[in-house]
Design an enzyme around this catalytic site. Sequence first.
Site, PDB file in Angstrom:
ATOM      1  N   LYS A   1     -16.455   5.196  -8.598  1.00  0.00           N
ATOM      2  CA  LYS A   1     -16.171   4.119  -9.558  1.00  0.00           C
ATOM      3  C   LYS A   1     -17.130   2.937  -9.390  1.00  0.00           C
ATOM      4  O   LYS A   1     -16.716   1.799  -9.171  1.00  0.00           O
ATOM      5  CB  LYS A   1     -14.725   3.645  -9.419  1.00  0.00           C
ATOM      6  CG  LYS A   1     -13.678   4.722  -9.629  1.00  0.00           C
ATOM      7  CD  LYS A   1     -12.280   4.123  -9.529  1.00  0.00           C
ATOM      8  CE  LYS A   1     -11.206   5.176  -9.706  1.00  0.00           C
ATOM      9  NZ  LYS A   1     -11.128   6.117  -8.557  1.00  0.00           N
ATOM     10  N   PHE A   2     -18.420   3.190  -9.533  1.00  0.00           N
ATOM     11  CA  PHE A   2     -19.414   2.132  -9.368  1.00  0.00           C
ATOM     12  C   PHE A   2     -19.159   0.983 -10.346  1.00  0.00           C
ATOM     13  O   PHE A   2     -18.896   1.195 -11.531  1.00  0.00           O
ATOM     14  CB  PHE A   2     -20.820   2.679  -9.588  1.00  0.00           C
ATOM     15  CG  PHE A   2     -21.237   3.724  -8.590  1.00  0.00           C
ATOM     16  CD1 PHE A   2     -21.068   3.518  -7.229  1.00  0.00           C
ATOM     17  CD2 PHE A   2     -21.805   4.921  -9.011  1.00  0.00           C
ATOM     18  CE1 PHE A   2     -21.462   4.479  -6.305  1.00  0.00           C
ATOM     19  CE2 PHE A   2     -22.204   5.892  -8.101  1.00  0.00           C
ATOM     20  CZ  PHE A   2     -22.030   5.667  -6.746  1.00  0.00           C
ATOM     21  N   HIS A   3     -19.267  -0.235  -9.841  1.00  0.00           N
ATOM     22  CA  HIS A   3     -19.053  -1.441 -10.653  1.00  0.00           C
ATOM     23  C   HIS A   3     -19.844  -2.576 -10.004  1.00  0.00           C
ATOM     24  O   HIS A   3     -19.428  -3.162  -9.018  1.00  0.00           O
ATOM     25  CB  HIS A   3     -17.560  -1.790 -10.700  1.00  0.00           C
ATOM     26  CG  HIS A   3     -17.226  -2.871 -11.665  1.00  0.00           C
ATOM     27  ND1 HIS A   3     -15.922  -3.273 -11.904  1.00  0.00           N
ATOM     28  CD2 HIS A   3     -17.997  -3.645 -12.468  1.00  0.00           C
ATOM     29  CE1 HIS A   3     -15.915  -4.237 -12.811  1.00  0.00           C
ATOM     30  NE2 HIS A   3     -17.162  -4.494 -13.150  1.00  0.00           N
TER      31      HIS A   3
ATOM     32  N   ILE B   1     -23.917  -5.036 -10.720  1.00  0.00           N
ATOM     33  CA  ILE B   1     -24.933  -5.395 -11.705  1.00  0.00           C
ATOM     34  C   ILE B   1     -25.677  -4.128 -12.137  1.00  0.00           C
ATOM     35  O   ILE B   1     -25.716  -3.140 -11.403  1.00  0.00           O
ATOM     36  CB  ILE B   1     -25.909  -6.454 -11.149  1.00  0.00           C
ATOM     37  CG1 ILE B   1     -26.669  -5.906  -9.938  1.00  0.00           C
ATOM     38  CG2 ILE B   1     -25.161  -7.736 -10.787  1.00  0.00           C
ATOM     39  CD1 ILE B   1     -27.766  -6.843  -9.452  1.00  0.00           C
TER      40      ILE B   1
END
Length: 231
Positions: A62-64, A66
Site C-alpha cells: 500500500k505505497f503512499h 510523494i
Amino acid sequence: MNDSRIIVALDFSDQGTALNFAATLDSRLCRIKVGKELFTLAGPQLIEKLMRLGFDVFLDLKFHDIPNTVAAACSVASSLGVWMINVHALGGSKMLLAARQALDGKRTRLIAVTLLTSMNHDDLSELGISGSPEIIVQRLALLAQRCGLDGVVCSALEAASLREKAGKDFWLITPGIRSSNDNRDDQARIATPTMAIRNGASYLVIGRPITRSPDPLKALQRFNDEIVSAL
C-alpha cells in the site's frame, strides 16, 4: 500464472510458519498475498521462496508517498517478479500516474486501495471526509481507472456499483470474504464468495478462514467450489 480467483492472505509473524503453511496449499488453486508485517520481517527472499513454490505473489504494501518515491518503490517491487502491487488512491492522481508509468512495459499489475474494509461512515466523519463509504470508494476507484491502474481493492458490498461504472475489464479485488458461519474478526464490510462474485468481484482475498482452518487445503477447495458455482 493460474486463473484462480482466490488470493490467500499469508498473515503470519515469522517466515518459517508462513512458508510451511504455503507448502500445504495448491498453487493451482490460489495466489498468495504478502503484507507489511511479513515482508518487513522476511524481505525479498520470502517472495523468491514463494515463487519457487509456484505461487503468484501479491505484494500488499500500500505505497503512499510523494510521486517520485512511490514510482521508485513500484519499480523495485516489480523487479522482484511479483504478480501485483498496490498503492493508496488517496495519494492523488500525480502519485497514481507516477506509479503506473514506473511499471510501463513490465508484467506486474498495479491496483489501488480505496478505503480499508475496517472503515465505516463514523471513521470517515472522524477524518473530516463527507460522504458514505460507497461514494468515497467510487470516487477513488474511478480516479485510479482514469490514471491507468488495473483495478482497485474494494469491499464486495461496493463491487456491484463499481462494476457497472468501471466496466468489465477493471479488476475489483475484494477482501473481507467469509463463509456464512465465519467470525467477522475486524472487517466491517464483509461478504460471502457467492455474493462477491455475483457483485462483479475479480479476485477474493481470504485470510483467516483458510489460514486458521484445521484443514487449510480443504477450506481452500471449499471456497473454490463456491466460486465456481457462483460463476
